[in-house]
Design a protein around this motif. Structure first.
Motif, PDB file in Angstrom:
ATOM      1  N   GLY A  14      24.738  75.636  -6.250  1.00 14.97           N
ATOM      2  CA  GLY A  14      25.218  74.443  -6.947  1.00 14.97           C
ATOM      3  C   GLY A  14      24.086  73.565  -7.425  1.00 14.97           C
ATOM      4  O   GLY A  14      24.132  73.018  -8.536  1.00 14.97           O
ATOM      5  N   VAL A  15      23.051  73.432  -6.618  1.00 14.19           N
ATOM      6  CA  VAL A  15      21.880  72.641  -7.017  1.00 14.19           C
ATOM      7  C   VAL A  15      21.169  73.309  -8.190  1.00 14.19           C
ATOM      8  O   VAL A  15      20.742  72.630  -9.130  1.00 14.19           O
ATOM      9  CB  VAL A  15      20.931  72.433  -5.820  1.00 14.19           C
ATOM     10  CG1 VAL A  15      19.599  71.876  -6.270  1.00 14.19           C
ATOM     11  CG2 VAL A  15      21.568  71.522  -4.791  1.00 14.19           C
ATOM     12  N   GLN A  16      21.044  74.629  -8.149  1.00 15.99           N
ATOM     13  CA  GLN A  16      20.416  75.341  -9.274  1.00 15.99           C
ATOM     14  C   GLN A  16      21.203  75.151 -10.563  1.00 15.99           C
ATOM     15  O   GLN A  16      20.625  74.963 -11.628  1.00 15.99           O
ATOM     16  CB  GLN A  16      20.326  76.836  -8.970  1.00 15.99           C
ATOM     17  CG  GLN A  16      19.273  77.206  -7.983  1.00 15.99           C
ATOM     18  CD  GLN A  16      19.290  78.703  -7.691  1.00 15.99           C
ATOM     19  OE1 GLN A  16      20.234  79.411  -8.017  1.00 15.99           O
ATOM     20  NE2 GLN A  16      18.216  79.176  -7.060  1.00 15.99           N
ATOM     21  N   ASP A  17      22.537  75.211 -10.459  1.00 12.28           N
ATOM     22  CA  ASP A  17      23.377  75.142 -11.656  1.00 12.28           C
ATOM     23  C   ASP A  17      23.621  73.723 -12.150  1.00 12.28           C
ATOM     24  O   ASP A  17      23.678  73.490 -13.359  1.00 12.28           O
ATOM     25  CB  ASP A  17      24.730  75.805 -11.396  1.00 12.28           C
ATOM     26  CG  ASP A  17      24.617  77.295 -11.139  1.00 12.28           C
ATOM     27  OD1 ASP A  17      23.548  77.880 -11.428  1.00 12.28           O
ATOM     28  OD2 ASP A  17      25.598  77.880 -10.636  1.00 12.28           O
ATOM     29  N   HIS A  18      23.789  72.760 -11.241  1.00 15.58           N
ATOM     30  CA  HIS A  18      24.236  71.418 -11.620  1.00 15.58           C
ATOM     31  C   HIS A  18      23.307  70.302 -11.153  1.00 15.58           C
ATOM     32  O   HIS A  18      23.685  69.131 -11.237  1.00 15.58           O
ATOM     33  CB  HIS A  18      25.640  71.159 -11.075  1.00 15.58           C
ATOM     34  CG  HIS A  18      26.637  72.192 -11.483  1.00 15.58           C
ATOM     35  ND1 HIS A  18      27.114  72.309 -12.774  1.00 15.58           N
ATOM     36  CD2 HIS A  18      27.242  73.181 -10.786  1.00 15.58           C
ATOM     37  CE1 HIS A  18      27.960  73.309 -12.843  1.00 15.58           C
ATOM     38  NE2 HIS A  18      28.061  73.865 -11.644  1.00 15.58           N
ATOM     39  N   GLY A  19      22.168  70.625 -10.621  1.00 17.91           N
ATOM     40  CA  GLY A  19      21.255  69.586 -10.154  1.00 17.91           C
ATOM     41  C   GLY A  19      21.732  68.950  -8.861  1.00 17.91           C
ATOM     42  O   GLY A  19      22.399  69.574  -8.041  1.00 17.91           O
ATOM     43  N   PHE A  20      21.404  67.680  -8.694  1.00 19.87           N
ATOM     44  CA  PHE A  20      21.700  66.952  -7.464  1.00 19.87           C
ATOM     45  C   PHE A  20      23.179  67.002  -7.100  1.00 19.87           C
ATOM     46  O   PHE A  20      23.533  67.164  -5.932  1.00 19.87           O
ATOM     47  CB  PHE A  20      21.251  65.494  -7.611  1.00 19.87           C
ATOM     48  CG  PHE A  20      21.637  64.636  -6.438  1.00 19.87           C
ATOM     49  CD1 PHE A  20      20.925  64.710  -5.255  1.00 19.87           C
ATOM     50  CD2 PHE A  20      22.712  63.769  -6.516  1.00 19.87           C
ATOM     51  CE1 PHE A  20      21.271  63.929  -4.164  1.00 19.87           C
ATOM     52  CE2 PHE A  20      23.080  62.983  -5.433  1.00 19.87           C
ATOM     53  CZ  PHE A  20      22.353  63.058  -4.260  1.00 19.87           C
ATOM     54  N   TRP A  21      24.080  66.875  -8.071  1.00 19.37           N
ATOM     55  CA  TRP A  21      25.510  66.828  -7.786  1.00 19.37           C
ATOM     56  C   TRP A  21      26.048  68.161  -7.289  1.00 19.37           C
ATOM     57  O   TRP A  21      27.131  68.219  -6.704  1.00 19.37           O
ATOM     58  CB  TRP A  21      26.289  66.344  -9.009  1.00 19.37           C
ATOM     59  CG  TRP A  21      25.902  64.945  -9.366  1.00 19.37           C
ATOM     60  CD1 TRP A  21      25.186  64.559 -10.457  1.00 19.37           C
ATOM     61  CD2 TRP A  21      26.141  63.768  -8.601  1.00 19.37           C
ATOM     62  NE1 TRP A  21      24.978  63.201 -10.425  1.00 19.37           N
ATOM     63  CE2 TRP A  21      25.553  62.695  -9.287  1.00 19.37           C
ATOM     64  CE3 TRP A  21      26.789  63.509  -7.405  1.00 19.37           C
ATOM     65  CZ2 TRP A  21      25.612  61.389  -8.807  1.00 19.37           C
ATOM     66  CZ3 TRP A  21      26.835  62.208  -6.936  1.00 19.37           C
ATOM     67  CH2 TRP A  21      26.250  61.169  -7.637  1.00 19.37           C
ATOM     68  N   GLY A  22      25.303  69.228  -7.495  1.00 18.26           N
ATOM     69  CA  GLY A  22      25.707  70.526  -6.986  1.00 18.26           C
ATOM     70  C   GLY A  22      25.716  70.602  -5.472  1.00 18.26           C
ATOM     71  O   GLY A  22      26.367  71.474  -4.895  1.00 18.26           O
ATOM     72  N   ILE A  23      25.005  69.684  -4.827  1.00 16.56           N
ATOM     73  CA  ILE A  23      25.016  69.628  -3.358  1.00 16.56           C
ATOM     74  C   ILE A  23      26.445  69.434  -2.854  1.00 16.56           C
ATOM     75  O   ILE A  23      26.864  70.038  -1.872  1.00 16.56           O
ATOM     76  CB  ILE A  23      24.133  68.465  -2.845  1.00 16.56           C
ATOM     77  CG1 ILE A  23      22.672  68.715  -3.170  1.00 16.56           C
ATOM     78  CG2 ILE A  23      24.321  68.238  -1.353  1.00 16.56           C
ATOM     79  CD1 ILE A  23      21.776  67.518  -2.900  1.00 16.56           C
ATOM     80  N   PHE A  24      27.196  68.602  -3.545  1.00 16.17           N
ATOM     81  CA  PHE A  24      28.536  68.226  -3.091  1.00 16.17           C
ATOM     82  C   PHE A  24      29.607  69.252  -3.457  1.00 16.17           C
ATOM     83  O   PHE A  24      30.597  69.386  -2.749  1.00 16.17           O
ATOM     84  CB  PHE A  24      28.908  66.854  -3.650  1.00 16.17           C
ATOM     85  CG  PHE A  24      27.916  65.791  -3.275  1.00 16.17           C
ATOM     86  CD1 PHE A  24      27.840  65.328  -1.977  1.00 16.17           C
ATOM     87  CD2 PHE A  24      27.037  65.292  -4.218  1.00 16.17           C
ATOM     88  CE1 PHE A  24      26.908  64.364  -1.619  1.00 16.17           C
ATOM     89  CE2 PHE A  24      26.105  64.324  -3.871  1.00 16.17           C
ATOM     90  CZ  PHE A  24      26.037  63.856  -2.567  1.00 16.17           C
ATOM     91  N   SER A  25      29.417  69.956  -4.549  1.00 15.39           N
ATOM     92  CA  SER A  25      30.447  70.896  -4.992  1.00 15.39           C
ATOM     93  C   SER A  25      30.119  72.352  -4.687  1.00 15.39           C
ATOM     94  O   SER A  25      31.015  73.180  -4.569  1.00 15.39           O
ATOM     95  CB  SER A  25      30.683  70.746  -6.499  1.00 15.39           C
ATOM     96  OG  SER A  25      29.508  71.086  -7.210  1.00 15.39           O
TER      97      SER A  25
END
Length: 118
Positions: free
Chosen positions: A77-88
């Motif tokens: 998620g972090v690779q794909d969406h940056g910081f917000w990928g942590i949550f999703s």
């Protein structure tokens, strides 16, 4: 031989949980949190992936495997969406397992009559 490895690793994880229940009087809920957190931590430091490659389902089916799946999903998620990928990312990575647990739990509740403990 692979079945024996899977059985031994999964059994060892279960035996450790049983020791925690018996010796330290930990509740199953606390062991759940410890195991999921340990799976995330061991994935973070790079120890759990080799165990998964060695033991397969013996390492991915127990609760530590759920932590491993959450950590892998969060990293993706972090690779794909940056910081917000942590949550999703964690939920996205484990969505199939969560959905299966909900569906099978519902089906079992329909088949069997749930009763409150007395």
């Amino acid at each position: 031989m692979q079945y024996l490895i899977v059985f031994c690793v999964g059994g060892l994880l279960c035996a450790i949980a049983q020791v925690l229940i018996d010796k330290f009087k930990l509740t199953p809920a606390r062991i759940l949190v410890i195991y999921v957190t340990a799976g995330v931590f061991l994935t973070l430091i790079g120890v759990y992936k080799p165990l998964v490659e060695f033991a397969g389902a013996g390492a991915t089916v127990p609760l530590t495997g759920f932590g491993y799946t959450l950590a892998k999903g969060a990293a993706k998620g972090v690779q794909d969406h940056g910081f917000w990928g942590i949550f999703s990312g964690g939920v996205t990575g484990s969505a199939a397992g969560i959905a299966a647990a909900v569906v099978f739990g519902f089906v079992m509740a329909l088949i069997f009559k749930p009763k409150a403990k007395k």
